[in-house]
Design an enzyme around this catalytic site. Structure first.
Site, PDB file in Angstrom:
ATOM      1  N   PHE A 113       0.842  -1.195   0.000  1.00 47.78           N
ATOM      2  CA  PHE A 113       0.000   0.000   0.000  1.00 47.78           C
ATOM      3  C   PHE A 113       0.881   1.250   0.000  1.00 47.78           C
ATOM      4  CE2 PHE A 113      -3.113   2.960   2.026  1.00 47.78           C
ATOM      5  CZ  PHE A 113      -4.081   2.862   1.044  1.00 47.78           C
TER       6      PHE A 113
ATOM      7  N   ASP B 244       1.383  -6.088   6.870  1.00 48.52           N
ATOM      8  CA  ASP B 244       0.192  -5.241   6.906  1.00 48.52           C
ATOM      9  C   ASP B 244      -0.991  -6.142   6.548  1.00 48.52           C
ATOM     10  OD1 ASP B 244      -1.936  -3.501   6.485  1.00 48.52           O
ATOM     11  OD2 ASP B 244      -0.696  -1.953   5.565  1.00 48.52           O
TER      12      ASP B 244
ATOM     13  N   TYR C 101     -11.478  -1.129   9.872  1.00 44.30           N
ATOM     14  CA  TYR C 101     -12.693  -0.578   9.258  1.00 44.30           C
ATOM     15  C   TYR C 101     -13.073  -1.233   7.935  1.00 44.30           C
ATOM     16  CZ  TYR C 101      -8.943   2.383   7.288  1.00 44.30           C
ATOM     17  OH  TYR C 101      -7.779   2.846   6.725  1.00 44.30           O
ATOM     18  N   LYS C 102     -12.352  -2.281   7.541  1.00 42.25           N
ATOM     19  CA  LYS C 102     -12.710  -3.005   6.322  1.00 42.25           C
ATOM     20  C   LYS C 102     -13.566  -4.216   6.701  1.00 42.25           C
ATOM     21  CE  LYS C 102      -8.385  -1.469   4.144  1.00 42.25           C
ATOM     22  NZ  LYS C 102      -8.926  -0.349   3.373  1.00 42.25           N
TER      23      LYS C 102
ATOM     24  N   ARG D 253     -12.274  -2.598  -8.372  1.00 41.14           N
ATOM     25  CA  ARG D 253     -12.211  -3.643  -7.346  1.00 41.14           C
ATOM     26  C   ARG D 253     -13.613  -4.033  -6.920  1.00 41.14           C
ATOM     27  NH1 ARG D 253      -8.256  -2.211  -2.478  1.00 41.14           N
ATOM     28  NH2 ARG D 253      -9.993  -0.811  -2.056  1.00 41.14           N
TER      29      ARG D 253
END
Length: 428
Positions: A134, A213, A238-239, A388
């Site tokens: 990321f 990560d 939060y995913k 995505r």
């Protein structure tokens, strides 16, 4: 959509997702706030849906714990919150409860552990990562390198296909000067999943530490931190954990390393006796030493209902559904979307793929806008041309995937994307 969807010549038939398999997680969908049943939400890999229990908890926190109990709430559970919820997250990650704690945002957690790792490997001046990681992780690594002094450098391994990174490439990059090997376990763009056990073993043979990560894995892909030999990890909540926008992250430190590593951002929450207010920093033993400032109680507490739902479902059942649904999406791409100019930007092998499928298209950004505005399908877009499709097994239904594929077809065959601008908004 009933029967067998149409396929191109030479392709195998695509089973109808409406009838092919029972869904053992279907009842959990009702545990989420869904205000528009017609909306197809395929962006849970960016921001998960709101659990109903979280909405109820937020009212109790504000009205009772804060509004009524006030400062007394610190001694009525607030001080233990980060460790208690971290212990639950450990159950999702294959870690021990005392190896995970909730703290800060992902980037700050990452910075703490990167600097701690560099200091724990004196004389080693190289960090190895890849270009699938990321971008924010790259920025953190660059900052850590700048602060470490002369001679330190960041080696970025280049993916040969923009999708995967062969293990051999990692092994060839290692040497006696490597302090840290750090990757995203699941790549944010392609959904490629690293072989953690193999990478950890290779890094340890070279005397390096590993840092993962887990932001695009936790809650959707089994990780097995202890079993795989991982040293350090961070991840957002939060995913797939559905902790809420900007919810605090977590960090993992293998128990055997905890008292060997120093938190580079000392603060009173990591102090041995925080309320004695001594002026000399003496870190507490264990994972708590990686805390720094006063935790954001409301947003930390609101992580818990989403974690509880993941634990209720079980990570193995979540993964089973995720693989089935992403496999169906890829077969739909092969038979229906590939002829329309969509390319597959995720690994074909399920074991090397996370819980989203990425499709490329020259008009990817405008297609995304048309999906949202005309069809009520919310994926997300990643430059330069990636769409995505995030599968969140706790609430993504097979019917939604079937309708999403129909929308992806319609937007291109009807050239609906032409009505939308090519400029990107602030967030995609």
């Amino acid at each position: 959509m009933t029967g067998t969807p149409r396929v191109s010549d030479g392709s195998s038939a695509i089973p109808d997702p409406l009838a092919a398999y029972p869904d053992p997680l279907a009842a959990l969908r009702d545990q989420f706030v869904i205000t528009d049943p017609q909306l197809i939400y395929l962006d849970g890999n960016s921001l998960g849906r709101l659990p109903k229990a979280t909405a109820d908890l937020s009212r109790r926190l504000v009205e009772q714990a804060w509004g009524d109990r006030l400062v007394r709430s610190w001694n009525e559970g607030w001080l233990e919150l980060a460790g208690r919820i971290g212990g639950k997250i450990a159950g999702v990650l294959g870690a021990e409860p005392d190896e995970v704690i909730v703290a800060d945002c992902t980037s700050v957690c990452l910075y703490k552990l990167v600097v701690a790792a560099l200091r724990a490997r004196p004389g080693r001046t190289r960090i190895v990562t890849d270009d699938l990681n990321f971008p924010s992780d790259h920025y953190v690594l660059q900052s850590a390198i700048r602060g470490a002094g002369e001679g330190y450098r960041l080696d970025v391994l280049r993916s040969p296909d923009g999708i995967t990174l062969p293990l051999e490439q990692v092994e060839q990059s290692l040497g006696p000067d490597v302090a840290l090997v750090t990757f995203s376990h699941t790549a944010f763009k392609s959904a490629f999943v690293h072989d953690t056990a193999a990478v950890n073993a290779a890094a340890h043979r070279a005397g390096s530490l590993t840092l993962w990560d887990l932001s695009h894995s936790v809650g959707a892909v089994p990780v097995a931190l202890r079993e795989s030999g991982a040293d350090l990890a961070v991840g957002c909540t939060y995913k797939y954990l559905n902790g809420g926008p900007g919810a605090p992250a977590f960090l993992y430190v293998r128990r055997e390393l905890q008292d060997q590593l120093a938190n580079p951002i000392g603060g009173w929450m990591g102090q041995r006796d925080a309320f004695s207010f001594g002026l000399e920093y003496q870190p507490v033993a264990g994972i708590g030493r990686f805390l720094t400032g006063t935790p954001p109680i409301l947003s930390t507490a609101l992580i818990e209902p989403g974690v509880d739902l993941v634990l209720e479902a079980g990570i193995d059942r979540i993964r089973e559904k995720s693989v089935r649904q992403t496999e169906w999406l890829i077969r739909a791409w092969e038979g229906r979307l590939q002829p329309l100019g969509y390319s597959l930007r995720s690994p074909r092998e399920a074991a090397r793929r996370g819980s989203h499928v990425t499709l490329g298209h020259p008009e990817g950004h405008r297609i995304t806008q048309a999906l949202i505005e005309r069809h009520g399908v919310i994926p997300d877009f990643r430059a330069p041309d990636c769409i995505r499709l995030g599968v969140a097994p706790l609430y993504t239904s097979d019917q939604e995937l079937a309708r999403a594929v129909e929308a992806l077809e319609a937007v291109v065959t009807g050239r609906q994307f032409e009505a939308y601008p090519s400029t990107r908004p602030g967030a995609t």
